[in-house]
Motif scaffolding. Structure first.
Motif, PDB file in Angstrom:
ATOM      1  N   ARG A  45      18.196  54.069  46.933  1.00  0.00           N
ATOM      2  CA  ARG A  45      19.135  54.181  45.818  1.00  0.00           C
ATOM      3  C   ARG A  45      20.586  54.195  46.313  1.00  0.00           C
ATOM      4  O   ARG A  45      21.460  53.572  45.704  1.00  0.00           O
ATOM      5  N   VAL A  46      20.837  54.922  47.399  1.00  0.00           N
ATOM      6  CA  VAL A  46      22.191  55.003  47.933  1.00  0.00           C
ATOM      7  C   VAL A  46      22.673  53.632  48.383  1.00  0.00           C
ATOM      8  O   VAL A  46      23.815  53.234  48.117  1.00  0.00           O
ATOM      9  N   GLN A  47      21.811  52.875  49.057  1.00  0.00           N
ATOM     10  CA  GLN A  47      22.199  51.540  49.517  1.00  0.00           C
ATOM     11  C   GLN A  47      22.417  50.591  48.334  1.00  0.00           C
ATOM     12  O   GLN A  47      23.307  49.742  48.364  1.00  0.00           O
ATOM     13  N   ARG A  48      21.611  50.763  47.293  1.00  0.00           N
ATOM     14  CA  ARG A  48      21.792  49.930  46.093  1.00  0.00           C
ATOM     15  C   ARG A  48      23.145  50.197  45.463  1.00  0.00           C
ATOM     16  O   ARG A  48      23.871  49.266  45.070  1.00  0.00           O
ATOM     17  N   VAL A  49      23.522  51.487  45.378  1.00  0.00           N
ATOM     18  CA  VAL A  49      24.821  51.839  44.818  1.00  0.00           C
ATOM     19  C   VAL A  49      25.950  51.285  45.674  1.00  0.00           C
ATOM     20  O   VAL A  49      26.955  50.770  45.154  1.00  0.00           O
ATOM     21  N   ALA A  50      25.802  51.376  46.987  1.00  0.00           N
ATOM     22  CA  ALA A  50      26.822  50.843  47.892  1.00  0.00           C
ATOM     23  C   ALA A  50      27.009  49.351  47.676  1.00  0.00           C
ATOM     24  O   ALA A  50      28.135  48.837  47.721  1.00  0.00           O
ATOM     25  N   ASP A  51      25.909  48.641  47.426  1.00  0.00           N
ATOM     26  CA  ASP A  51      25.993  47.196  47.163  1.00  0.00           C
ATOM     27  C   ASP A  51      26.667  46.923  45.823  1.00  0.00           C
ATOM     28  O   ASP A  51      27.541  46.054  45.712  1.00  0.00           O
ATOM     29  N   ILE A  52      26.264  47.666  44.783  1.00  0.00           N
ATOM     30  CA  ILE A  52      26.804  47.440  43.441  1.00  0.00           C
ATOM     31  C   ILE A  52      28.307  47.679  43.411  1.00  0.00           C
ATOM     32  O   ILE A  52      29.075  46.899  42.829  1.00  0.00           O
ATOM     33  N   LEU A  53      28.751  48.778  44.051  1.00  0.00           N
ATOM     34  CA  LEU A  53      30.159  49.175  43.992  1.00  0.00           C
ATOM     35  C   LEU A  53      30.976  48.638  45.162  1.00  0.00           C
ATOM     36  O   LEU A  53      32.181  48.899  45.241  1.00  0.00           O
ATOM     37  N   GLN A  54      30.317  47.911  46.051  1.00  0.00           N
ATOM     38  CA  GLN A  54      31.009  47.296  47.193  1.00  0.00           C
ATOM     39  C   GLN A  54      31.772  48.347  48.012  1.00  0.00           C
ATOM     40  O   GLN A  54      32.962  48.225  48.274  1.00  0.00           O
ATOM     41  N   ILE A  55      31.036  49.394  48.424  1.00  0.00           N
ATOM     42  CA  ILE A  55      31.652  50.481  49.188  1.00  0.00           C
ATOM     43  C   ILE A  55      30.921  50.709  50.514  1.00  0.00           C
ATOM     44  O   ILE A  55      31.008  51.805  51.092  1.00  0.00           O
ATOM     45  N   LYS A  56      30.221  49.703  51.012  1.00  0.00           N
ATOM     46  CA  LYS A  56      29.469  49.883  52.255  1.00  0.00           C
ATOM     47  C   LYS A  56      30.360  50.338  53.407  1.00  0.00           C
ATOM     48  O   LYS A  56      29.972  51.171  54.220  1.00  0.00           O
ATOM     49  N   ILE A  63      25.441  56.754  39.202  1.00  0.00           N
ATOM     50  CA  ILE A  63      24.498  55.629  39.187  1.00  0.00           C
ATOM     51  C   ILE A  63      23.240  55.940  39.984  1.00  0.00           C
ATOM     52  O   ILE A  63      22.127  55.576  39.600  1.00  0.00           O
ATOM     53  N   VAL A  64      23.416  56.645  41.107  1.00  0.00           N
ATOM     54  CA  VAL A  64      22.297  56.867  42.014  1.00  0.00           C
ATOM     55  C   VAL A  64      21.182  57.675  41.353  1.00  0.00           C
ATOM     56  O   VAL A  64      20.015  57.607  41.759  1.00  0.00           O
ATOM     57  N   ARG A  65      21.515  58.415  40.322  1.00  0.00           N
ATOM     58  CA  ARG A  65      20.504  59.204  39.607  1.00  0.00           C
ATOM     59  C   ARG A  65      19.647  58.353  38.678  1.00  0.00           C
ATOM     60  O   ARG A  65      18.639  58.817  38.144  1.00  0.00           O
ATOM     61  N   GLU A  66      20.093  57.097  38.449  1.00  0.00           N
ATOM     62  CA  GLU A  66      19.392  56.170  37.551  1.00  0.00           C
ATOM     63  C   GLU A  66      19.148  56.825  36.190  1.00  0.00           C
ATOM     64  O   GLU A  66      18.013  56.920  35.713  1.00  0.00           O
ATOM     65  N   PRO A  67      20.225  57.281  35.537  1.00  0.00           N
ATOM     66  CA  PRO A  67      20.080  57.999  34.267  1.00  0.00           C
ATOM     67  C   PRO A  67      19.803  57.059  33.104  1.00  0.00           C
ATOM     68  O   PRO A  67      19.990  55.842  33.186  1.00  0.00           O
ATOM     69  N   ARG A  68      19.395  57.660  32.004  1.00  0.00           N
ATOM     70  CA  ARG A  68      19.205  56.883  30.774  1.00  0.00           C
ATOM     71  C   ARG A  68      20.527  56.678  30.053  1.00  0.00           C
ATOM     72  O   ARG A  68      20.703  55.675  29.342  1.00  0.00           O
ATOM     73  N   VAL A  69      21.472  57.626  30.217  1.00  0.00           N
ATOM     74  CA  VAL A  69      22.769  57.550  29.540  1.00  0.00           C
ATOM     75  C   VAL A  69      23.860  57.970  30.522  1.00  0.00           C
ATOM     76  O   VAL A  69      23.721  58.990  31.216  1.00  0.00           O
ATOM     77  N   PHE A  70      24.936  57.183  30.597  1.00  0.00           N
ATOM     78  CA  PHE A  70      26.118  57.548  31.366  1.00  0.00           C
ATOM     79  C   PHE A  70      27.160  58.146  30.429  1.00  0.00           C
ATOM     80  O   PHE A  70      27.420  57.607  29.343  1.00  0.00           O
ATOM     81  N   LEU A  71      27.811  59.234  30.862  1.00  0.00           N
ATOM     82  CA  LEU A  71      28.901  59.847  30.119  1.00  0.00           C
ATOM     83  C   LEU A  71      30.149  59.838  30.994  1.00  0.00           C
ATOM     84  O   LEU A  71      30.108  60.289  32.143  1.00  0.00           O
ATOM     85  N   PHE A  72      31.264  59.349  30.449  1.00  0.00           N
ATOM     86  CA  PHE A  72      32.530  59.283  31.179  1.00  0.00           C
ATOM     87  C   PHE A  72      33.580  60.085  30.410  1.00  0.00           C
ATOM     88  O   PHE A  72      33.839  59.809  29.237  1.00  0.00           O
TER      89      PHE A  72
END
Length: 362
Positions: free
Chosen positions: A113-124, A148-157
């Motif tokens: 999950r962490v690597q997926r987030v790094a790819d999505i957000l381009q923060i490697k 994102i890494v928690r893979e939630p059903r709803v994001f709150l900002f």
């Protein structure tokens, strides 16, 4: 992903009612933005969805589950705050993984999950840095990544970009929009920034004093506000409001005299029952809905106070009698406006009309 539903939600602190009978349906994968003036209840409403504030009355459903008494950690939501809330002694990688490791998530899945987030957000390239080594925009990416890494059903900002400078806000706005398209997850976003609301939202919820004033797509609210408050709040620069008096009516038209504009008269088509002759009303015209002199239903000669030249567009600010201020958009900025007065015309096709209580007549 999940649908979200609020049914007659109420929040009171003692005898003071912060949220009044709020009802809202959010479709699966929809991006909804809460806007309104400071103190209107938008952050309180978001915190009730998150479970950080208990509701006084009503129901909140996430998917098919009533979550009124469900703990925040069990609601399937992730929240991004105005402050980045990163652990300063941890690297980016450790910040991203911390929540999953605390819940006993398997290491292999956490790493994935962490690597997926790094790819999505381009923060490697940032993974081994600590927060103090990151810019504001990079910290906000990490804060979003931790959600994102928690893979939630709803994001709150909750106003996630308010600490960033103008250029970074534009960049992060684009990234959040791209992220929503890529993830397809339901997102609820609180902001006071008109541009964020108009550009990010599938649907905007306008709040005032704990009440939901109007819900709709951004351009629907812009073109068809339900009342004078929504008309004045949605859009930047804001809509111009001019005091007027009804001087004549028939079944299809109303004739007005603008009180602070040299008694200019204009007639507007009207679908609603017309107001009575002598009634005080307010005419609403957006800055871009003025034309050159002679090209509308009524000409106004105004005293130019300030002219802002912004490349292909200028905004002209004029103070007029009665304390009213007009903001007029002109596409003439390459030829700077140097006169003290300017004559413009009102386009009747876009003009709105409100009664003295702010209800929309046209």
């Amino acid at each position: 992903m999940a649908e979200l539903s609020l049914k007659n939600v109420v929040k009171r602190f003692g005898s003071y009612e912060i949220i009044r009978n709020a009802s809202l349906d959010v479709a699966d994968g929809e991006f909804v933005v809460f806007v309104g003036p400071s103190g209107c209840g938008k952050s309180t409403l978001l915190r009730m969805i998150a479970g950080l504030e208990h509701i006084t009355d009503g129901e909140i459903h996430i998917g098919d589950t009533l979550v009124n008494d469900v703990e925040p950690a069990d609601r399937g939501i992730a929240m991004v705050f105005q402050s980045y809330a990163l652990y300063p002694h941890m690297t980016v990688e450790q910040n991203l993984a911390f929540g999953l490791r605390m819940t006993g998530n398997p290491k292999a899945d956490t790493d994935r999950r962490v690597q997926r987030v790094a790819d999505i957000l381009q923060i490697k390239e940032l993974m081994q840095r600590r927060p103090k080594q990151l810019s504001g925009g990079q910290r906000q990416r990490v804060a979003i990544g931790r959600a994102i890494v928690r893979e939630p059903r709803v994001f709150l900002f909750d106003e996630p970009l308010s600490n960033l400078d103008a250029e970074l806000r534009v960049q992060m706005r684009v990234e959040i929009s791209r992220l929503h398209k890529e993830l397809g997850t339901t997102m609820i976003y609180v902001t006071h920034d008109q541009t964020e609301a108009m550009t990010l939202a599938d649907k905007i919820v306008v709040l005032r004093g704990g009440n939901i004033e109007q819900i709709g797509a951004p351009l629907d609210l812009y073109d068809n506000p339900a009342n004078q408050f929504v008309a004045g709040f949605v859009g930047s620069p804001k809509m111009n409001f001019m005091s007027a008096e009804v001087t004549a009516t028939d079944s299809d038209n109303v004739t007005l005299t603008l009180l602070n504009q040299g008694n200019v008269r204009l007639s507007l088509p009207l679908k609603n029952p017309p107001p009575a002759i002598g009634d005080a009303v307010t005419l609403g015209v957006r800055p871009e809905h003025f034309a050159k002199a002679g090209e509308g239903v009524a000409d106004l000669t105004i005293a130019v106070d300030v002219a802002e030249h912004l490349g292909n567009t200028s905004y002209i600010y004029a103070n007029v009698a009665g304390g009213e201020q007009l903001i007029i958009e002109r596409e003439e900025s390459r030829n700077e406006i140097k006169t003290d007065t300017l004559t413009v015309a009102i386009k009747s096709s876009h003009a709105l009309l409100f009664d003295k209580t702010g209800n929309r007549l046209r």
